[in-house]
Scaffold this motif. Structure first.
Motif, PDB file in Angstrom:
ATOM      1  N   GLY A   1      26.314 -32.534   2.327  1.00  0.00           N
ATOM      2  CA  GLY A   1      25.984 -31.795   1.116  1.00  0.00           C
ATOM      3  C   GLY A   1      25.877 -32.668  -0.111  1.00  0.00           C
ATOM      4  O   GLY A   1      24.848 -32.717  -0.777  1.00  0.00           O
ATOM      5  N   TYR A   2      26.955 -33.393  -0.453  1.00  0.00           N
ATOM      6  CA  TYR A   2      26.914 -34.205  -1.665  1.00  0.00           C
ATOM      7  C   TYR A   2      27.835 -35.410  -1.524  1.00  0.00           C
ATOM      8  O   TYR A   2      28.980 -35.285  -1.092  1.00  0.00           O
ATOM      9  N   THR A   3      27.321 -36.579  -1.880  1.00  0.00           N
ATOM     10  CA  THR A   3      28.107 -37.813  -1.897  1.00  0.00           C
ATOM     11  C   THR A   3      27.981 -38.436  -3.280  1.00  0.00           C
ATOM     12  O   THR A   3      26.867 -38.671  -3.756  1.00  0.00           O
ATOM     13  N   PRO A   4      29.094 -38.696  -3.970  1.00  0.00           N
ATOM     14  CA  PRO A   4      29.017 -39.324  -5.301  1.00  0.00           C
ATOM     15  C   PRO A   4      28.329 -40.688  -5.220  1.00  0.00           C
ATOM     16  O   PRO A   4      28.287 -41.327  -4.165  1.00  0.00           O
ATOM     17  N   TRP A   5      27.817 -41.131  -6.360  1.00  0.00           N
ATOM     18  CA  TRP A   5      27.199 -42.447  -6.434  1.00  0.00           C
ATOM     19  C   TRP A   5      28.220 -43.509  -6.017  1.00  0.00           C
ATOM     20  O   TRP A   5      29.392 -43.449  -6.408  1.00  0.00           O
ATOM     21  N   GLN A   6      27.757 -44.492  -5.265  1.00  0.00           N
ATOM     22  CA  GLN A   6      28.644 -45.563  -4.823  1.00  0.00           C
ATOM     23  C   GLN A   6      28.045 -46.912  -5.189  1.00  0.00           C
ATOM     24  O   GLN A   6      26.846 -47.144  -5.016  1.00  0.00           O
ATOM     25  N   SER A   7      28.900 -47.783  -5.706  1.00  0.00           N
ATOM     26  CA  SER A   7      28.443 -49.092  -6.166  1.00  0.00           C
ATOM     27  C   SER A   7      28.137 -50.018  -4.991  1.00  0.00           C
ATOM     28  O   SER A   7      28.877 -50.073  -4.011  1.00  0.00           O
TER      29      SER A   7
ATOM     30  N   ALA B   1      21.789 -55.786 -14.771  1.00  0.00           N
ATOM     31  CA  ALA B   1      22.396 -54.471 -14.545  1.00  0.00           C
ATOM     32  C   ALA B   1      23.910 -54.543 -14.687  1.00  0.00           C
ATOM     33  O   ALA B   1      24.547 -55.518 -14.268  1.00  0.00           O
ATOM     34  N   ASP B   2      24.501 -53.500 -15.290  1.00  0.00           N
ATOM     35  CA  ASP B   2      25.964 -53.393 -15.302  1.00  0.00           C
ATOM     36  C   ASP B   2      26.468 -53.048 -13.900  1.00  0.00           C
ATOM     37  O   ASP B   2      27.544 -53.479 -13.503  1.00  0.00           O
ATOM     38  N   ASP B   3      25.675 -52.261 -13.182  1.00  0.00           N
ATOM     39  CA  ASP B   3      26.056 -51.868 -11.830  1.00  0.00           C
ATOM     40  C   ASP B   3      24.817 -51.395 -11.082  1.00  0.00           C
ATOM     41  O   ASP B   3      23.824 -50.972 -11.696  1.00  0.00           O
ATOM     42  N   TRP B   4      24.863 -51.494  -9.759  1.00  0.00           N
ATOM     43  CA  TRP B   4      23.835 -50.928  -8.892  1.00  0.00           C
ATOM     44  C   TRP B   4      24.490 -49.834  -8.069  1.00  0.00           C
ATOM     45  O   TRP B   4      25.527 -50.050  -7.433  1.00  0.00           O
ATOM     46  N   LEU B   5      23.905 -48.641  -8.088  1.00  0.00           N
ATOM     47  CA  LEU B   5      24.512 -47.476  -7.453  1.00  0.00           C
ATOM     48  C   LEU B   5      23.577 -46.875  -6.411  1.00  0.00           C
ATOM     49  O   LEU B   5      22.360 -46.865  -6.599  1.00  0.00           O
ATOM     50  N   LEU B   6      24.163 -46.374  -5.349  1.00  0.00           N
ATOM     51  CA  LEU B   6      23.407 -45.665  -4.327  1.00  0.00           C
ATOM     52  C   LEU B   6      23.882 -44.217  -4.266  1.00  0.00           C
ATOM     53  O   LEU B   6      25.080 -43.943  -4.365  1.00  0.00           O
ATOM     54  N   GLN B   7      22.937 -43.313  -4.110  1.00  0.00           N
ATOM     55  CA  GLN B   7      23.288 -41.925  -3.813  1.00  0.00           C
ATOM     56  C   GLN B   7      22.544 -41.507  -2.554  1.00  0.00           C
ATOM     57  O   GLN B   7      21.317 -41.601  -2.487  1.00  0.00           O
ATOM     58  N   ILE B   8      23.298 -41.049  -1.580  1.00  0.00           N
ATOM     59  CA  ILE B   8      22.721 -40.622  -0.302  1.00  0.00           C
ATOM     60  C   ILE B   8      23.041 -39.149  -0.111  1.00  0.00           C
ATOM     61  O   ILE B   8      24.214 -38.764  -0.078  1.00  0.00           O
ATOM     62  N   ILE B   9      22.007 -38.325  -0.023  1.00  0.00           N
ATOM     63  CA  ILE B   9      22.177 -36.888   0.160  1.00  0.00           C
ATOM     64  C   ILE B   9      21.809 -36.538   1.606  1.00  0.00           C
ATOM     65  O   ILE B   9      20.701 -36.823   2.062  1.00  0.00           O
ATOM     66  N   SER B  10      22.757 -35.908   2.305  1.00  0.00           N
ATOM     67  CA  SER B  10      22.536 -35.538   3.696  1.00  0.00           C
ATOM     68  C   SER B  10      23.275 -34.239   3.994  1.00  0.00           C
ATOM     69  O   SER B  10      24.310 -33.953   3.383  1.00  0.00           O
TER      70      SER B  10
ATOM     71  N   ASN C   1      22.451 -37.288  11.419  1.00  0.00           N
ATOM     72  CA  ASN C   1      21.466 -36.387  12.020  1.00  0.00           C
ATOM     73  C   ASN C   1      20.228 -36.230  11.146  1.00  0.00           C
ATOM     74  O   ASN C   1      19.111 -36.076  11.635  1.00  0.00           O
ATOM     75  N   SER C   2      20.436 -36.246   9.828  1.00  0.00           N
ATOM     76  CA  SER C   2      19.314 -36.104   8.890  1.00  0.00           C
ATOM     77  C   SER C   2      19.701 -36.720   7.555  1.00  0.00           C
ATOM     78  O   SER C   2      20.886 -36.836   7.234  1.00  0.00           O
ATOM     79  N   VAL C   3      18.676 -37.123   6.789  1.00  0.00           N
ATOM     80  CA  VAL C   3      18.883 -37.663   5.440  1.00  0.00           C
ATOM     81  C   VAL C   3      17.870 -37.007   4.519  1.00  0.00           C
ATOM     82  O   VAL C   3      16.661 -37.103   4.751  1.00  0.00           O
ATOM     83  N   ASP C   4      18.364 -36.329   3.475  1.00  0.00           N
ATOM     84  CA  ASP C   4      17.458 -35.691   2.517  1.00  0.00           C
ATOM     85  C   ASP C   4      16.849 -36.712   1.561  1.00  0.00           C
ATOM     86  O   ASP C   4      15.651 -36.723   1.326  1.00  0.00           O
ATOM     87  N   SER C   5      17.714 -37.565   0.976  1.00  0.00           N
ATOM     88  CA  SER C   5      17.185 -38.562   0.041  1.00  0.00           C
ATOM     89  C   SER C   5      18.150 -39.727  -0.113  1.00  0.00           C
ATOM     90  O   SER C   5      19.370 -39.574   0.058  1.00  0.00           O
ATOM     91  N   ILE C   6      17.572 -40.874  -0.428  1.00  0.00           N
ATOM     92  CA  ILE C   6      18.334 -42.084  -0.748  1.00  0.00           C
ATOM     93  C   ILE C   6      17.817 -42.584  -2.091  1.00  0.00           C
ATOM     94  O   ILE C   6      16.622 -42.843  -2.246  1.00  0.00           O
ATOM     95  N   SER C   7      18.720 -42.702  -3.066  1.00  0.00           N
ATOM     96  CA  SER C   7      18.323 -43.117  -4.418  1.00  0.00           C
ATOM     97  C   SER C   7      19.061 -44.381  -4.827  1.00  0.00           C
ATOM     98  O   SER C   7      20.275 -44.496  -4.612  1.00  0.00           O
ATOM     99  N   LEU C   8      18.317 -45.316  -5.410  1.00  0.00           N
ATOM    100  CA  LEU C   8      18.886 -46.531  -5.987  1.00  0.00           C
ATOM    101  C   LEU C   8      18.857 -46.379  -7.498  1.00  0.00           C
ATOM    102  O   LEU C   8      17.807 -46.091  -8.081  1.00  0.00           O
TER     103      LEU C   8
END
Length: 370
Positions: free
Chosen positions: A163-169, A130-139, A189-196
């Motif tokens: 509301g929105y958090t940019p992808w973070q390495s 991988a060139d990079d591994w990114l996380l996106q957490i929506i809450s 308090n809540s987490v909508d989704s966590i994406s790798l």
């Protein structure tokens, strides 16, 4: 002069009638094929595969799936039940979410099942390129999440905006031996989704592959390896199942990682698998493989209408390969509007696959650019 005008009017009317007749020919066949599918579908209970293919065909031909509400209900009922029990058949789920996506079904079932399908993969081997591994957490809440590599005991805190958090390495946490990361967002308090997400440059094109997507959980373990899919949840890898899942997730806009299927030798790949790999990668080598494996008659092995139809729907229209397949498919049509001929051999899987492929090909070849 009156007689001349009358003759001109008659000619214009005749030309208009002929035009209408010619223009309506596809609709006549469409009605015949649609009627056959609807009548056959309503005779008995149908499998998930039959329901999904019938919906794809009816929707493609008529522009709506409203005439098959029982098929929509069948797919949603199956997905709700099997995802809750974690006992789905991955190929069935792939076909179901593909069909529901195309008919624009708005129930939450489709998103839930797509998420389940992503996470039903089996990790075949560590992923080290991988060139990079990114996380996106929506809450909906602001706060912090902690990402932990339990193998190296290294952790990293990620700031989350409401509301929105940019992808973070998180590549700085990953070593060649890292199989997974633990993400702890219990302070939120809540987490909508966590994406790798895996970032990978292929042929000078930057790709972003969704490796895992988990909804409504505050603490998760995500896996970084190369994914493949077996017949059921995280079971032994299977090439055909993986191909159907890749296709379905691609139709969903999830950009799945085809690395495992690409690692298989071309000689071991079935024709449908080559067609799917071409669809998701656009690499010419898979079209070349289809050309070499296509019979002189225009079909692919195994010799059945459904296989050749699905391959045909994924090949570039207008190519010599597509033209040969089209001629073969047209020759397999029974006069009653079903496949394959004669009538006593006609079945829903073959007819629906053929209708979907032929209508899609006709619409793509006659479409005019905006």
């Amino acid at each position: 002069h009156k007689s001349v005008k009358k003759m001109v009017q008659i000619k214009k009317t005749t030309i208009f009638i002929i035009f209408l007749l010619v223009a309506s020919l596809p609709l006549i066949y469409a009605t015949q094929e649609t009627d056959w599918l609807l009548q056959e579908y309503n005779k008995r209970d149908k499998s998930i595969e039959e329901s999904a293919l019938a919906l794809l065909a009816i929707n493609k031909q008529l522009g709506s799936a409203s005439s098959l509400p029982s098929a929509v209900a069948n797919l949603n009922r199956y997905l709700d039940s099997c995802t809750a029990a974690n006992n789905c058949n991955n190929k069935d789920v792939a076909l179901a979410v593909w069909a529901l996506k195309e008919i624009k079904d708005t129930s939450p079932t489709q998103d839930t099942a797509t998420n389940w399908l992503i996470n039903s993969r089996t990790i075949f081997s560590p992923d080290t390129d991988a060139d990079d591994w990114l996380l996106q957490i929506i809450s909906s809440a602001s706060g912090n999440c902690v990402v932990n590599n339990t193998e190296t005991k290294i952790e990293k805190t990620i700031s989350v905006s409401a509301g929105y958090t940019p992808w973070q390495s998180v590549k700085d946490l990953v070593t060649q031996n890292t199989n997974d990361l633990v993400i702890d967002c219990t302070s939120l308090n809540s987490v909508d989704s966590i994406s790798l997400i895996k970032k990978k440059t292929i042929s000078n094109i930057v790709n972003y592959f969704i490796k895992e997507e988990i909804q409504n959980k505050k603490s998760v373990r995500v896996q970084l390896g190369i994914p493949c899919w077996g017949s059921t949840y995280r079971s032994t890898c299977n090439q055909e199942t993986t191909a159907f899942v890749l296709l379905a997730l691609s139709k969903q806009g999830k950009n799945p990682d085809p690395a495992w299927l690409e690692q298989q030798t071309l000689a071991s790949l079935a024709s449908l698998e080559n067609a799917v790999l071409y669809e998701v990668t656009k690499k010419q080598e898979y079209i070349s493989a289809l050309q070499s494996s296509q019979s002189q008659g225009g079909f692919w092995q195994p010799v059945d209408v459904a296989t050749t139809s699905l391959i045909y729907s994924l090949t570039p229209s207008g190519s010599a390969t597509a033209k040969k397949a089209l001629e073969w498919l047209q020759g397999q049509r029974a006069p009653e509007g079903c496949w394959p001929k004669p009538l006593n051999l006609c079945n829903i899987k073959s007819t629906a696959s053929a209708v979907y492929a032929l209508v899609q090909s006709a619409s793509s070849s006659t479409a005019t650019p905006p």
